[in-house]
Design a protein around this motif. Structure first.
Motif, PDB file in Angstrom:
ATOM      1  N   PRO A  86      27.324  27.586  78.804  1.00 34.01           N
ATOM      2  CA  PRO A  86      26.626  28.708  78.144  1.00 34.01           C
ATOM      3  C   PRO A  86      27.158  30.077  78.552  1.00 34.01           C
ATOM      4  CG  PRO A  86      25.059  27.093  78.974  1.00 34.01           C
ATOM      5  CD  PRO A  86      26.393  26.728  79.539  1.00 34.01           C
ATOM      6  N   VAL A  87      27.527  30.228  79.829  1.00 34.06           N
ATOM      7  CA  VAL A  87      28.063  31.509  80.288  1.00 34.06           C
ATOM      8  C   VAL A  87      29.387  31.807  79.598  1.00 34.06           C
ATOM      9  CG1 VAL A  87      28.941  32.769  82.288  1.00 34.06           C
ATOM     10  CG2 VAL A  87      26.896  31.361  82.509  1.00 34.06           C
ATOM     11  N   ALA A  88      30.286  30.814  79.539  1.00 38.36           N
ATOM     12  CA  ALA A  88      31.573  31.010  78.885  1.00 38.36           C
ATOM     13  C   ALA A  88      31.404  31.274  77.383  1.00 38.36           C
ATOM     14  CB  ALA A  88      32.458  29.778  79.107  1.00 38.36           C
ATOM     15  N   TYR A  89      30.473  30.565  76.751  1.00 41.47           N
ATOM     16  CA  TYR A  89      30.209  30.770  75.320  1.00 41.47           C
ATOM     17  C   TYR A  89      29.685  32.183  75.072  1.00 41.47           C
ATOM     18  CZ  TYR A  89      28.434  29.858  70.612  1.00 41.47           C
ATOM     19  OH  TYR A  89      28.184  29.905  69.263  1.00 41.47           O
ATOM     20  N   ALA A  92      32.528  34.685  75.441  1.00 46.48           N
ATOM     21  CA  ALA A  92      33.551  34.612  74.401  1.00 46.48           C
ATOM     22  C   ALA A  92      33.057  35.122  73.057  1.00 46.48           C
ATOM     23  CB  ALA A  92      34.040  33.172  74.265  1.00 46.48           C
ATOM     24  N   PHE A  93      31.775  34.903  72.736  1.00 46.57           N
ATOM     25  CA  PHE A  93      31.294  35.188  71.381  1.00 46.57           C
ATOM     26  C   PHE A  93      30.241  36.290  71.300  1.00 46.57           C
ATOM     27  CE2 PHE A  93      32.381  30.522  70.953  1.00 46.57           C
ATOM     28  CZ  PHE A  93      33.589  30.766  70.329  1.00 46.57           C
ATOM     29  N   LYS A  94      29.564  36.579  72.388  1.00 45.51           N
ATOM     30  CA  LYS A  94      28.468  37.538  72.331  1.00 45.51           C
ATOM     31  C   LYS A  94      28.774  38.865  73.022  1.00 45.51           C
ATOM     32  CE  LYS A  94      25.967  34.435  70.259  1.00 45.51           C
ATOM     33  NZ  LYS A  94      25.653  34.572  68.810  1.00 45.51           N
ATOM     34  N   VAL A  95      29.695  38.862  73.960  1.00 42.37           N
ATOM     35  CA  VAL A  95      30.003  40.078  74.715  1.00 42.37           C
ATOM     36  C   VAL A  95      31.116  40.846  74.013  1.00 42.37           C
ATOM     37  CG1 VAL A  95      30.807  40.969  76.937  1.00 42.37           C
ATOM     38  CG2 VAL A  95      29.275  39.007  76.867  1.00 42.37           C
ATOM     39  N   VAL A 173      38.426  30.644  78.123  1.00 40.38           N
ATOM     40  CA  VAL A 173      39.703  30.718  77.401  1.00 40.38           C
ATOM     41  C   VAL A 173      39.683  29.820  76.163  1.00 40.38           C
ATOM     42  CG1 VAL A 173      42.168  30.238  77.564  1.00 40.38           C
ATOM     43  CG2 VAL A 173      40.994  31.345  79.470  1.00 40.38           C
ATOM     44  N   ALA A 174      39.129  28.613  76.315  1.00 39.14           N
ATOM     45  CA  ALA A 174      39.071  27.682  75.180  1.00 39.14           C
ATOM     46  C   ALA A 174      38.171  28.210  74.070  1.00 39.14           C
ATOM     47  CB  ALA A 174      38.577  26.323  75.660  1.00 39.14           C
ATOM     48  N   PHE A 175      37.003  28.730  74.423  1.00 38.98           N
ATOM     49  CA  PHE A 175      36.100  29.291  73.412  1.00 38.98           C
ATOM     50  C   PHE A 175      36.705  30.530  72.761  1.00 38.98           C
ATOM     51  CE2 PHE A 175      32.306  27.366  75.831  1.00 38.98           C
ATOM     52  CZ  PHE A 175      32.358  26.225  75.038  1.00 38.98           C
ATOM     53  N   ASP A 176      37.355  31.352  73.558  1.00 36.17           N
ATOM     54  CA  ASP A 176      37.929  32.590  73.020  1.00 36.17           C
ATOM     55  C   ASP A 176      39.053  32.304  72.023  1.00 36.17           C
ATOM     56  OD1 ASP A 176      38.079  35.531  73.094  1.00 36.17           O
ATOM     57  OD2 ASP A 176      40.044  35.189  73.980  1.00 36.17           O
ATOM     58  N   VAL A 178      39.143  29.918  69.897  1.00 36.39           N
ATOM     59  CA  VAL A 178      38.616  29.465  68.610  1.00 36.39           C
ATOM     60  C   VAL A 178      38.594  30.614  67.614  1.00 36.39           C
ATOM     61  CG1 VAL A 178      36.585  28.532  67.444  1.00 36.39           C
ATOM     62  CG2 VAL A 178      37.265  27.632  69.677  1.00 36.39           C
ATOM     63  N   GLY A 179      38.166  31.774  68.064  1.00 38.73           N
ATOM     64  CA  GLY A 179      38.197  32.953  67.222  1.00 38.73           C
ATOM     65  C   GLY A 179      37.029  33.028  66.257  1.00 38.73           C
TER      66      GLY A 179
END
Length: 294
Positions: A86-89, A92-95, A173-176, A178-179
């Motif tokens: 959840p922190v990585a997600y 990557a997508f909310k910050v 890195v993996a979530f980022d 995805v784009g």
């Protein structure tokens, strides 16, 4: 051909480093494991080879420690993933991209401090006479001193704290990668948030998930500092046994056998987990397989 030969030459230093500092030491440990301790003042001898040290390493006395190590390794890795994903997600997508660098720096700050010092810090925090215990008693949440230090729970707390950044970074890195465009395309095709995450984001992030799990699970299984500082006798792990055989008992043969068994346990557990995940995901792959009519 020139490019291939040049690439091979450029890889020679890496191969030399790998052979000198990984392959050769592992083979040496395997060789020592077939020997024995030659007397009180000797460390190892290999004039007589046998599997006796492996039998001794797998005796009931040490087998319980292997079970405890596997329990801490699996549960610690699962907790790191449950907290880190959840922190990585979110990062990557909310910050906002301008703030991600600050958050990444905050995650990496603990690595600026020595591993042993960070672990001793937790020993001070969760000690029965520590400030956390006193605060909980003053708030009425505890009737007596905090009884967490020198337990398996303390070891679990320590390994999650120490290895959590190794899970967050590859997942981020993996979530980022995805784009947002891929996720927006999924939503435009009618997929909801959960379907987009389960069928688009998660499959594309699989390499980062695998990297994070391996980066946490493998060193966690061999960790002996956290178990020694926070676990005591109740949180004993195989890493402690290996270290004690080499440093205290001076029985390099038995310590090497324990190390080899630990490496086999790590390899077999990773293989079993990979096979289990493959079987679980097999129906989904068959269901989503594209069939082109002849």
């Amino acid at each position: 051909m020139r490019r291939r030969s040049l690439g091979g030459l450029l890889a020679l230093p890496a191969w030399a480093w790998l052979v000198a500092f990984f392959v050769a030491p592992v083979l040496l440990v395997v060789w020592f494991s077939f020997g024995y301790k030659p007397g009180i003042f000797g460390t190892h001898a290999n004039d007589v080879l046998s599997f006796d040290r492996y039998v001794e390493a797998l005796s009931p006395t040490f087998f319980t420690t292997f079970q405890n190590t596997l329990w801490v390794g699996v549960l610690g890795t699962a907790l790191c993933f449950a907290i880190g994903a959840p922190v990585a997600y979110w990062m990557a997508f909310k910050v906002r991209p301008q703030r991600r660098g600050i958050l990444l720096a905050l995650i990496l700050i603990p690595f600026w401090t020595n591993f042993l010092v960070r672990t001793i810090g937790w020993q001070v925090i969760i000690a029965p006479e520590g400030w956390l215990s006193s605060s909980l008693q003053q708030l009425g949440l505890l009737d007596g001193p905090l009884d967490l230090l020198y337990t398996r729970g303390a070891v679990l707390l320590g390994v999650v704290y120490n290895y959590l950044p190794l899970m967050i970074l590859p997942l981020f890195v993996a979530f980022d990668r995805v784009g947002p465009l891929v996720r927006e395309a999924s939503k435009d095709l009618g997929a909801g948030k959960f379907a987009t995450f389960a069928r688009v984001t998660l499959p594309l992030s699989r390499p980062g998930i695998v990297a994070g799990v391996l980066l946490v699970y493998i060193p966690l299984m061999g960790d002996y500092i956290t178990a020694t500082v926070l676990g005591g006798a109740q949180g004993n792990m195989v890493g402690q046994l290996v270290a004690s055989q080499f440093q205290t008992a001076q029985n390099w043969a038995l310590g090497s056998a324990m190390a080899v068994v630990l490496m086999l346990v790590i390899a077999l557990s990773i293989g079993a987990a990979a096979a289990l995940v493959w079987l679980v995901l097999l129906p989904a792959r068959l269901r989503n397989r594209l069939e082109i009519p002849a």
